[in-house]
Design an enzyme around this catalytic site. Structure first.
Site, PDB file in Angstrom:
ATOM      1  N   SER A  23      39.465  35.837 -22.563  1.00  0.00           N
ATOM      2  CA  SER A  23      39.894  35.083 -23.739  1.00  0.00           C
ATOM      3  C   SER A  23      41.389  34.859 -23.678  1.00  0.00           C
ATOM      4  O   SER A  23      42.128  35.635 -23.063  1.00  0.00           O
ATOM      5  CB  SER A  23      39.521  35.818 -25.027  1.00  0.00           C
ATOM      6  OG  SER A  23      40.099  37.102 -25.049  1.00  0.00           O
ATOM      7  N   SER A  27      41.284  30.369 -27.125  1.00  0.00           N
ATOM      8  CA  SER A  27      40.078  29.953 -26.416  1.00  0.00           C
ATOM      9  C   SER A  27      39.378  31.158 -25.811  1.00  0.00           C
ATOM     10  O   SER A  27      39.967  32.227 -25.663  1.00  0.00           O
ATOM     11  CB  SER A  27      40.425  28.961 -25.307  1.00  0.00           C
ATOM     12  OG  SER A  27      41.207  29.588 -24.307  1.00  0.00           O
ATOM     13  N   ASP A 136      54.700  28.333 -15.796  1.00  0.00           N
ATOM     14  CA  ASP A 136      54.268  29.683 -16.176  1.00  0.00           C
ATOM     15  C   ASP A 136      53.638  30.408 -14.991  1.00  0.00           C
ATOM     16  O   ASP A 136      52.604  31.059 -15.129  1.00  0.00           O
ATOM     17  CB  ASP A 136      53.293  29.621 -17.350  1.00  0.00           C
ATOM     18  CG  ASP A 136      53.127  30.978 -18.054  1.00  0.00           C
ATOM     19  OD1 ASP A 136      54.056  31.806 -17.963  1.00  0.00           O
ATOM     20  OD2 ASP A 136      52.077  31.199 -18.674  1.00  0.00           O
TER      21      ASP A 136
END
Length: 343
Positions: A23, A27, A136
């Site tokens: 998770s 989402s 990221d």
């Protein structure tokens, strides 16, 4: 590859949902089997009510993934929309996270690290050729395609990626220990932020602990802004000078002088035989185990928190005098005792 959102009343008519894989912030990812076939996907399920105010972030992720086709990047296979949810059917990768796999190995060498970094560099170089900045990159976003020993590594999680329409981007984002100095300074930035993050990852792959670390965010940011890191003994004693040279070029403070992905791919530590074949698994796995259970390294980050910190301290963004006078550096996570600050 054009993937239109396919409308469905109930996603269970398209996929049989098997189990939860994980998770995220807004989402869940489920293991799902396509109806009428044996094909498995990782189904990212995003409730529309959780998207309020975040629609642009998800649309951006879809826009980025639609443009991508590379063997070392997790692919978007399909997009479905129901009255309540948006579903992204992603290529299923089953080999697990980077650090977990290193810990499970029987041996691990610089050559192994070089091969890993080379694969990621190839993927990021491809993204950059499309004008896409990942923004990221971190070990948690590097996954193995299969459980087999010869599995390739895959770049995942494009939630923060951005298509670079012009020359530079402006929104600060990322994960604390991996963000480049120019991002912390809230200067316009570009593809070089991904190269910096790869420098941090390369450093960790060779010693098991991060180059920049402190429990205090302002001091962590100060270290990053000064590109203040060391190749600590004894952890780096058996690492080649070529590996250290490679990292120095990636962790170059000035983004204009920092290697591009193409330059990094041509460095002898990646393209030649400079990487050593000495087993470093014992030291690296011990440090990974010690340092990466820390929730500190999994926190989301927005550079505005850094600016608030330095304003309170009366610092300039370069973070020099106040940090010298008012902050004591905590023990480096890779070391057993406190160190003197690396001024």
């Amino acid at each position: 590859m054009l993937l239109l959102k396919k409308q469905t009343e109930d996603i269970s008519s398209v996929y049989e949902i098997r189990e939860k894989l994980g998770s995220g912030a807004f989402s869940e990812v489920m293991l799902a089997q396509e109806r009428g076939s044996a094909h498995l996907v990782a189904l990212k399920c995003i409730p529309k009510k959780a998207l309020r105010g975040k629609e642009a972030l998800v649309e951006n992720e879809i826009a980025v993934l639609r443009r991508i086709s590379h063997p070392n990047i997790v692919a978007l296979e399909d997009v479905h929309e129901s009255p309540s949810h948006l579903y992204l059917a992603m290529e299923l990768v089953t080999g697990g996270e980077l650090f977990d796999r290193i810990m499970e190995r029987g041996s691990y060498t610089e050559k192994d690290a070089s091969h890993l970094v080379g694969q990621v560099l190839g993927a990021v170089s491809y993204l950059h050729s499309l004008g896409i900045v990942h923004r990221d990159l971190k070990p948690e976003n590097l996954l193995y395609a299969t459980p087999f020993e010869d599995s390739k590594i895959m770049v995942s999680d494009f939630g923060l990626s951005k298509i670079q329409a012009g020359n530079m981007l402006g929104t600060a984002c990322g994960t604390p220990g991996y963000v480049a100095p120019e991002l912390l300074e809230q200067k316009p930035y570009g593809k070089a932020v991904d190269v910096w993050a790869l420098g941090v990852i390369s450093y960790i792959l060779l010693c098991g602990y991060p180059p920049f670390y402190d429990e205090s965010d302002p001091e962590l940011f100060s270290q990053i802004l000064r590109a203040s890191y060391e190749f600590d003994s004894p952890f780096w004693d058996d690492i080649s000078e070529s590996a250290k040279d490679f990292i120095r070029h990636l962790l170059e403070r000035d983004p204009q002088k920092r290697f591009t992905c193409q330059q990094a791919l041509q460095h002898l530590w990646i393209s030649g035989d400079a990487a050593l074949d000495r087993d470093i698994l014992g030291s690296v796995s011990e440090q990974i185990q010690k340092n990466f259970a820390r929730t500190h390294w999994k926190r989301a980050f927005n550079a505005t928190s850094f600016l608030r910190h330095i304003r309170k301290l009366g610092q300039s963004p370069e973070g020099e005098e106040a940090s010298r006078q008012g902050m004591t550096r905590h023990s480096h996570p890779g070391l057993g005792t406190s160190q003197s600050p690396k001024w």
